[in-house]
Design a protein around this motif. Sequence first.
Motif, PDB file in Angstrom:
ATOM      1  N   LEU A 171     -14.259   2.071 -35.514  1.00  0.00           N
ATOM      2  CA  LEU A 171     -13.759   2.306 -34.159  1.00  0.00           C
ATOM      3  C   LEU A 171     -14.943   2.608 -33.250  1.00  0.00           C
ATOM      4  CD1 LEU A 171     -10.977   4.973 -34.993  1.00  0.00           C
ATOM      5  CD2 LEU A 171     -10.696   2.476 -34.939  1.00  0.00           C
ATOM      6  N   LYS A 172     -14.719   2.407 -31.943  1.00  0.00           N
ATOM      7  CA  LYS A 172     -15.749   2.841 -30.984  1.00  0.00           C
ATOM      8  C   LYS A 172     -15.114   3.742 -29.942  1.00  0.00           C
ATOM      9  CE  LYS A 172     -17.946   0.050 -27.946  1.00  0.00           C
ATOM     10  NZ  LYS A 172     -18.700  -1.204 -27.748  1.00  0.00           N
ATOM     11  N   LEU A 173     -15.746   4.879 -29.711  1.00  0.00           N
ATOM     12  CA  LEU A 173     -15.258   5.835 -28.721  1.00  0.00           C
ATOM     13  C   LEU A 173     -16.250   5.918 -27.565  1.00  0.00           C
ATOM     14  CD1 LEU A 173     -14.188   8.816 -31.039  1.00  0.00           C
ATOM     15  CD2 LEU A 173     -12.935   6.723 -30.500  1.00  0.00           C
ATOM     16  N   LYS A 174     -15.711   5.931 -26.355  1.00  0.00           N
ATOM     17  CA  LYS A 174     -16.555   6.095 -25.173  1.00  0.00           C
ATOM     18  C   LYS A 174     -16.947   7.560 -25.032  1.00  0.00           C
ATOM     19  CE  LYS A 174     -16.359   1.802 -23.778  1.00  0.00           C
ATOM     20  NZ  LYS A 174     -17.513   0.959 -23.456  1.00  0.00           N
ATOM     21  N   VAL A 175     -18.178   7.792 -24.603  1.00  0.00           N
ATOM     22  CA  VAL A 175     -18.642   9.137 -24.259  1.00  0.00           C
ATOM     23  C   VAL A 175     -19.277   9.074 -22.877  1.00  0.00           C
ATOM     24  CG1 VAL A 175     -19.036   9.800 -26.678  1.00  0.00           C
ATOM     25  CG2 VAL A 175     -20.918   8.790 -25.344  1.00  0.00           C
ATOM     26  N   ILE A 202     -20.268   5.211 -30.858  1.00  0.00           N
ATOM     27  CA  ILE A 202     -20.011   5.772 -29.526  1.00  0.00           C
ATOM     28  C   ILE A 202     -20.762   4.949 -28.485  1.00  0.00           C
ATOM     29  CG2 ILE A 202     -19.510   8.105 -30.331  1.00  0.00           C
ATOM     30  CD1 ILE A 202     -22.390   8.895 -29.526  1.00  0.00           C
ATOM     31  N   ASP A 203     -20.278   5.015 -27.226  1.00  0.00           N
ATOM     32  CA  ASP A 203     -20.807   4.162 -26.160  1.00  0.00           C
ATOM     33  C   ASP A 203     -20.877   4.970 -24.875  1.00  0.00           C
ATOM     34  OD1 ASP A 203     -21.407   2.209 -24.321  1.00  0.00           O
ATOM     35  OD2 ASP A 203     -19.802   0.834 -24.922  1.00  0.00           O
ATOM     36  N   GLY A 204     -22.100   5.143 -24.337  1.00  0.00           N
ATOM     37  CA  GLY A 204     -22.281   5.959 -23.135  1.00  0.00           C
ATOM     38  C   GLY A 204     -22.289   5.180 -21.839  1.00  0.00           C
ATOM     39  N   ASN A 205     -22.333   3.828 -21.918  1.00  0.00           N
ATOM     40  CA  ASN A 205     -22.376   2.969 -20.728  1.00  0.00           C
ATOM     41  C   ASN A 205     -23.429   3.420 -19.710  1.00  0.00           C
ATOM     42  OD1 ASN A 205     -19.271   2.681 -21.756  1.00  0.00           O
ATOM     43  ND2 ASN A 205     -20.060   0.767 -20.908  1.00  0.00           N
ATOM     44  N   GLY A 206     -24.559   3.839 -20.247  1.00  0.00           N
ATOM     45  CA  GLY A 206     -25.748   4.030 -19.427  1.00  0.00           C
ATOM     46  C   GLY A 206     -25.732   5.195 -18.466  1.00  0.00           C
ATOM     47  N   GLY A 254     -27.575  -4.135 -25.334  1.00  0.00           N
ATOM     48  CA  GLY A 254     -27.758  -5.557 -25.060  1.00  0.00           C
ATOM     49  C   GLY A 254     -26.714  -6.150 -24.128  1.00  0.00           C
ATOM     50  N   GLU A 255     -25.581  -5.467 -23.928  1.00  0.00           N
ATOM     51  CA  GLU A 255     -24.511  -6.100 -23.153  1.00  0.00           C
ATOM     52  C   GLU A 255     -24.888  -6.315 -21.693  1.00  0.00           C
ATOM     53  OE1 GLU A 255     -21.735  -2.572 -23.667  1.00  0.00           O
ATOM     54  OE2 GLU A 255     -21.150  -3.238 -21.684  1.00  0.00           O
ATOM     55  N   GLN A 256     -25.877  -5.571 -21.187  1.00  0.00           N
ATOM     56  CA  GLN A 256     -26.271  -5.746 -19.780  1.00  0.00           C
ATOM     57  C   GLN A 256     -27.598  -6.493 -19.647  1.00  0.00           C
ATOM     58  OE1 GLN A 256     -24.915  -4.318 -16.753  1.00  0.00           O
ATOM     59  NE2 GLN A 256     -23.259  -3.101 -17.569  1.00  0.00           N
TER      60      GLN A 256
HETATM   61 MG    MG Z   1     -20.586  -1.119 -24.343  1.00  0.00          MG
END
Ligand code: MG
Length: 372
Positions: A171-175, A202-206, A254-256
């Motif tokens: 799973l991936k959880l946003k932080v 986990i994913d901080g979206n920068g 890498g997504e951006q």
């Molecule tokens: Mg992401």
Amino acid sequence: MKITDVSPFILHLPLTADSIADSTHRITRWGVVGARIATSAGLVGFGFTGTHAHAASDRLIAACIRDCYGPLLVDEDAQDRTRLWMKLARQPALQWVGRAGVTQLALAAVDVALWDLSAKAAGLPLWKFLGGATSETIEAYNTDVGWLSIPEPELVAGAQRAVERDGFRALKLKVGHDDPLVDLRRLEAVRRAIGPQVRIAIDGNGKWDLPTCLSFVRKAAAFDIFWFEEPLWYDDVGSHRALAKQSPIPIALGEQLYALDAFRAFVAAGAVHYVQPDVTRLGGVTEYIEVAHLARAFRLPVAPHAGDMSQAHVHLAYWHPSTVLLEYIPWIKDHFREPANVRDGAFLRPQQPGASTTPLDDSLERFSVSID
Ligand code: MG
């Protein structure tokens, strides 16, 4: 197989909730902005990029497909993918205003459509056209259970359901709350609920800065985190390198990133552990392959980011031997002739010729947004 027509399309498709949010974005629809390429052979190819369904900027991408790339493609041989990629990506006037952003997203859509066409012409699914599958299964990780906008009780219940009912093992959880202690509490609750066997990314979206990330990773490591995605501002190689050196949690990004050169900078600096190319932001399949090979040369695992909700990525994942995991978000799959479906936590291997990027006629009719 001569190209006879290049037409853009825009779809705004509903999510599984009214809206979702991560640390930096809130959206209510997913945008599918694509290219439909017709040929003299009667075959039609489809490719698309993914957006936040903002009509005005989606129209810029559509206009670029129609007005900038279309005239460069008509009468060309659709199977000259590499030559055509160079022609579009290095066209001097477009290069002057592009190399990232709108022109690159448009290039991605066109390039994926050309690969879709070539695979259809060969009568093969793209993974087979590329050289065959190198994995028996591609494990899926579920991102849709972990949005920052989901309150903690529902977050825990959704994670449990994904594991116990749907068979996900990752799973991936946003932080990225203003107070990172909130994120630690949510992580702890989910880890306690789903046990030690399931992988949690986990994913901080920068959003956070380096000191915040350094402090956070030391505490979050107690919950056995598989990777920390986009911890810092997307282009900041130096801070990612500093974090990667000190973090007990591996770094993914890498997504951006829009180009091979950007990936090279991060990889060469030792600033990334999991490489996350996305065909919808790189210049399509052509440049994705270069990034995946770059990762392989450095013995780094590849875990594609799914701006296309894995419709085309599932092919690349089955084919490229460095792939370790693939993202699952079930927002758009049922609008395509061959949905990117998951069973028991693994992606089904596509069987139909092409790149799984052909939308259903009904969806084109019901969810199209005007391009003018
Ligand atoms: Mg992401």
